[in-house]
Design a protein around this motif. Structure first.
Motif, mmCIF file in Angstrom:
data_model
loop_
_atom_site.group_PDB
_atom_site.id
_atom_site.type_symbol
_atom_site.label_atom_id
_atom_site.label_comp_id
_atom_site.label_asym_id
_atom_site.label_seq_id
_atom_site.Cartn_x
_atom_site.Cartn_y
_atom_site.Cartn_z
ATOM 1 N N PHE A 46 0.812 -1.213 0.000
ATOM 2 C CA PHE A 46 0.000 0.000 0.000
ATOM 3 C C PHE A 46 0.849 1.268 0.000
ATOM 4 O O PHE A 46 0.688 2.121 -0.843
ATOM 5 N N SER A 47 1.769 1.393 0.955
ATOM 6 C CA SER A 47 2.598 2.601 1.026
ATOM 7 C C SER A 47 3.781 2.360 1.960
ATOM 8 O O SER A 47 3.860 1.335 2.627
ATOM 9 N N SER A 48 4.666 3.352 2.011
ATOM 10 C CA SER A 48 5.771 3.295 2.966
ATOM 11 C C SER A 48 5.971 4.680 3.558
ATOM 12 O O SER A 48 5.554 5.676 2.974
ATOM 13 N N ALA A 49 6.610 4.710 4.728
ATOM 14 C CA ALA A 49 6.868 5.993 5.386
ATOM 15 C C ALA A 49 8.000 5.826 6.385
ATOM 16 O O ALA A 49 8.160 4.764 6.988
ATOM 17 N N PRO A 50 8.792 6.891 6.575
ATOM 18 C CA PRO A 50 9.822 6.839 7.617
ATOM 19 C C PRO A 50 9.167 6.923 8.992
ATOM 20 O O PRO A 50 8.073 7.474 9.152
ATOM 21 N N ASN A 51 9.829 6.364 9.970
ATOM 22 C CA ASN A 51 9.333 6.385 11.341
ATOM 23 C C ASN A 51 10.536 6.351 12.282
ATOM 24 O O ASN A 51 11.635 5.963 11.893
ATOM 25 N N LEU A 52 10.331 6.778 13.505
ATOM 26 C CA LEU A 52 11.322 6.611 14.568
ATOM 27 C C LEU A 52 10.724 5.727 15.636
ATOM 28 O O LEU A 52 9.621 5.989 16.116
ATOM 29 N N TYR A 53 11.441 4.690 15.983
ATOM 30 C CA TYR A 53 10.992 3.745 16.991
ATOM 31 C C TYR A 53 11.974 3.876 18.151
ATOM 32 O O TYR A 53 13.098 3.402 18.074
#
Length: 182
Positions: free
Chosen positions: A107-114
């Motif tokens: 569907f989609s991708s996105a940067p994230n901070l975990y």
């Protein structure tokens, strides 16, 4: 919504190669050791999640641990070495809710901070859509404290754990991928 600061500078104390205490940070994601010339890159970790539906309702999991304890999340997790995103996603769905999803599609991708235990892990979250044969009958209690099937029109995006997941759900509710090429 605030844009996260994706700077990943950590306070690592020693070189992971030689143990020297002179490890130095070179923005945006590189550490150099002047003693042995080792270079460590803190690149993105790959993670995956799924917007799963059952009779038009979206499955959301209640996080049972930090980060974002008590917030809503999608089934998914980190991709292990040697796994494809699809393999990891099916494994995570089986581990977390004991089901195999059907019709998984990117569907989609996105940067994230975990952020976990004081370390900021930059991730690239790959989001898929799919369907559930039936609601979960069991959950992975070490990770999840509950689940809900939410009508799309009633979804409270402020309860979603991570900006990347929130953005994917916003795109899903609008009926399109967030970063779709035109």
């Amino acid at each position: 919504m605030n844009t996260p600061d994706f700077t990943t500078h950590q306070n690592f104390r020693c070189c992971p190669n030689c143990g020297a205490p002179e490890l130095s940070y070179q923005a945006p994601n590189r550490y150099n050791c002047p003693s042995c010339t080792f270079v460590f890159y803190q690149n993105n970790a790959a993670a995956c999640g799924a917007i799963l539906t059952h009779h038009g309702n979206i499955l959301l999991l209640v996080r049972g641990k930090q980060p974002a304890l008590g917030k809503l999340d999608l089934p998914g997790g980190f991709i292990d070495p040697g796994e494809s995103a699809e393999e990891a996603l099916q494994r995570e769905i089986m581990e977390e809710i004991g089901l195999e999803a059907r019709n998984l599609r990117y569907f989609s991708s996105a940067p994230n901070l975990y952020e976990y235990r004081g370390v900021r892990y930059p991730t690239c979250d790959l989001i898929f859509t799919g369907e559930l044969p039936h609601p979960p009958r069991a959950i992975q209690e070490s990770e999840i404290s509950g689940w809900i099937l939410e009508e799309p029109g009633r979804l409270d995006l402020d309860r979603i754990a991570f900006p990347s997941i929130r953005g994917a759900l916003e795109g899903f509710l609008r009926g399109r991928t967030k970063g779709a090429l035109r």
